[in-house]
Design an enzyme around this catalytic site. Structure first.
Site: not given
Ligand code: XLS
Ligand code: CA
Ligand code: CA
Length: 441
Positions: A102, A105, A308
């Site tokens: 990102h 990042d 998640d």
């Molecule tokens: C979050 C997402 C994120 C995307 C990129 O749950 O997986 O990490 O892959 O923004």
């Molecule tokens: Ca994720």
């Protein structure tokens, strides 16, 4: 340039029986299968956000547990510079050809957009410089338009036009740097593009605005001549209660409704598919049959926890079924297998980052090999072909060719009576799959 992972050698393939935890058991990057090396087939990628940025914190332990070789660097820009060196060292030691990031990042956000972009430029120049003497490339770039408090009500789907503008400015810059670094894709993950309650939400306007935003992205991509693939990554919930990019089917329907389906493909993440109540294979299949499977975020969730968890993928069953979909689409072109995965809070040592990736790479390498054999043998294909044989002749052929309607079909039933149905043989097929996974078939 300082070395960060000092006691870690370059990870090598040692074969399935090796007892060296810092060696690949199934991933042999140079092994040629079907005319391409495993490295070319699998196109692994490291996620900057988990591996370089992750601190091992959680909602009950805001202080991270992670011990990292760059912990003594306090200045945020010095840290950002150091992490550029660290990502190249990490990928090179693991023989991973790609990474993803990102915007936020790689360089910390400043007080205003101008300074934030200047910081990005400085870090991008450093990455570009490192790329000159390395084989490590950028799989995709993306924007973090969900972390800052301005995005609390969403970015492209915010109620506030100035926030929409801010997100646009951010994507514009992120797309420019992705192009500058030769990124092969650009990902849209709808960070907070969704809602918490419909009591305060104009859903129609938010969805229309989201389409407007994506259209602007397509236009800008063309304007700057970025030839990477645009990807949307579905996710049903978290952080918002409902995320608009719910799953592959929802996203494809949305793109088609707005005439954007030729401009985007999908980045399917395993853990997001299961959050949506699907299997990983389901969302891959949906994307594939629409010719819209672009790339994969390789991880796995914990079905008992139901959020998640972004764990490293180790389930061979899942990696096999996933790779069957990839092989069936003819392999990756611009996409790859990005480890959007983080080591557990209890796995806090730097070496755990290597163990996590090795486990994931081996699981996908093994899954790929099994899947390749399954697809080559064609055993399930033959079964499916036979199962649908009735649509290739007689009335079935007429249905497929659009030659009949309800009246003709009623006449058919009146003439032929009760259909004869056949067994789906699910258990038999699952047992065959197990034989392949165990390598005895
Ligand atoms: C979050 C997402 C994120 C995307 C990129 O749950 O997986 O990490 O892959 O923004
Ligand atoms: Ca994720
Ligand atoms: Ca992801």
């Amino acid at each position: 340039m300082s070395e960060f992972f000092k006691n870690i050698p370059k990870i090598k393939y040692e074969g399935p029986k090796s007892d060296n935890p810092l060696a690949f058991k199934f991933y042999n990057p140079d092994e040629v299968i079907g005319g391409k090396t495993m490295k070319e087939h699998l196109r692994f990628s490291v996620a900057y956000w988990h591996t370089l940025q992750g601190r091992g914190s959680d909602p009950f332990g805001l202080d991270g547990t992670a011990i990292r070789p760059w912990d003594n660097i306090t200045d945020p820009m010095d840290l950002a510079r150091a992490k550029v060196d660290a990502i190249f060292e990490f990928c090179e030691k693991l023989d991973v050809p790609f990474f993803c990031f990102h915007d936020r990042d790689i360089a910390p956000e400043a007080d205003n957009l101008r300074e934030t972009n200047r910081r990005l430029d400085e870090i991008v120049a450093r990455i570009k410089d490192r790329m000159k003497d390395s084989n490590v490339k950028l799989l995709w770039g993306t924007t973090n338009a969900f972390g800052h408090r301005r995005f609390t009500h969403g970015a492209a789907t915010s109620n506030n036009a100035a926030v929409f503008a801010y997100a646009a400015a951010q994507v514009k810059k992120a797309m420019e740097i992705t192009k500058e670094l030769g990124g092969q894709n650009y990902v849209f993950w709808g960070g907070r593009e969704g809602y918490e309650t419909l009591l305060n939400t104009d859903m129609k306007l938010e969805l229309d605005n989201f389409a407007r935003f994506l259209r602007m992205a397509v236009d800008y991509k063309k304007e700057i001549g970025f030839d990477g693939q645009l990807l949307i990554e579905p996710k049903p919930k978290e952080p918002t209660k409902h995320q608009y990019d719910f799953d592959a089917a929802t996203v494809i329907g949305f793109l088609k409704m707005h005439g954007l389906d030729k401009d985007f493909k999908l980045n399917i993440e395993a853990n997001h598919a299961t959050l949506a109540g699907h299997t990983f294979q389901h969302d891959l299949r949906v994307a594939r049959i629409h010719d819209m499977l672009g790339s994969i975020d390789a991880n796995q969730g914990d079905l008992l926890l139901g959020w998640d968890t972004d764990q490293f993928p180790t389930n061979i069953y899942e990696t096999t079924l996933a790779m069957m979909e990839v092989i069936k689409m003819g392999g990756f072109t611009k996409g790859g297998l990005n480890f959007d995965a983080k080591v557990r809070r209890g796995s806090f040592e730097p070496v755990d980052l290597f163990y996590g990736h090795i486990a994931g790479m081996d699981a996908f390498a093994l899954g790929f090999k099994v899947a390749y054999k399954i697809v080559q043998d064609g055993i399930f294909d033959k079964f499916i072909e036979e199962r649908y044989a009735s649509f290739r002749t007689g009335i079935g052929k007429d249905i497929v060719e659009g030659k009949v309607g309800f009246k003709e079909l009623e006449a058919y039933v009146l003439e032929h009576g009760e259909p004869e149905i056949t067994s789906g043989r699910q258990e038999m097929l699952e047992a065959i799959l197990n034989q392949y996974i165990l390598g005895v078939r």
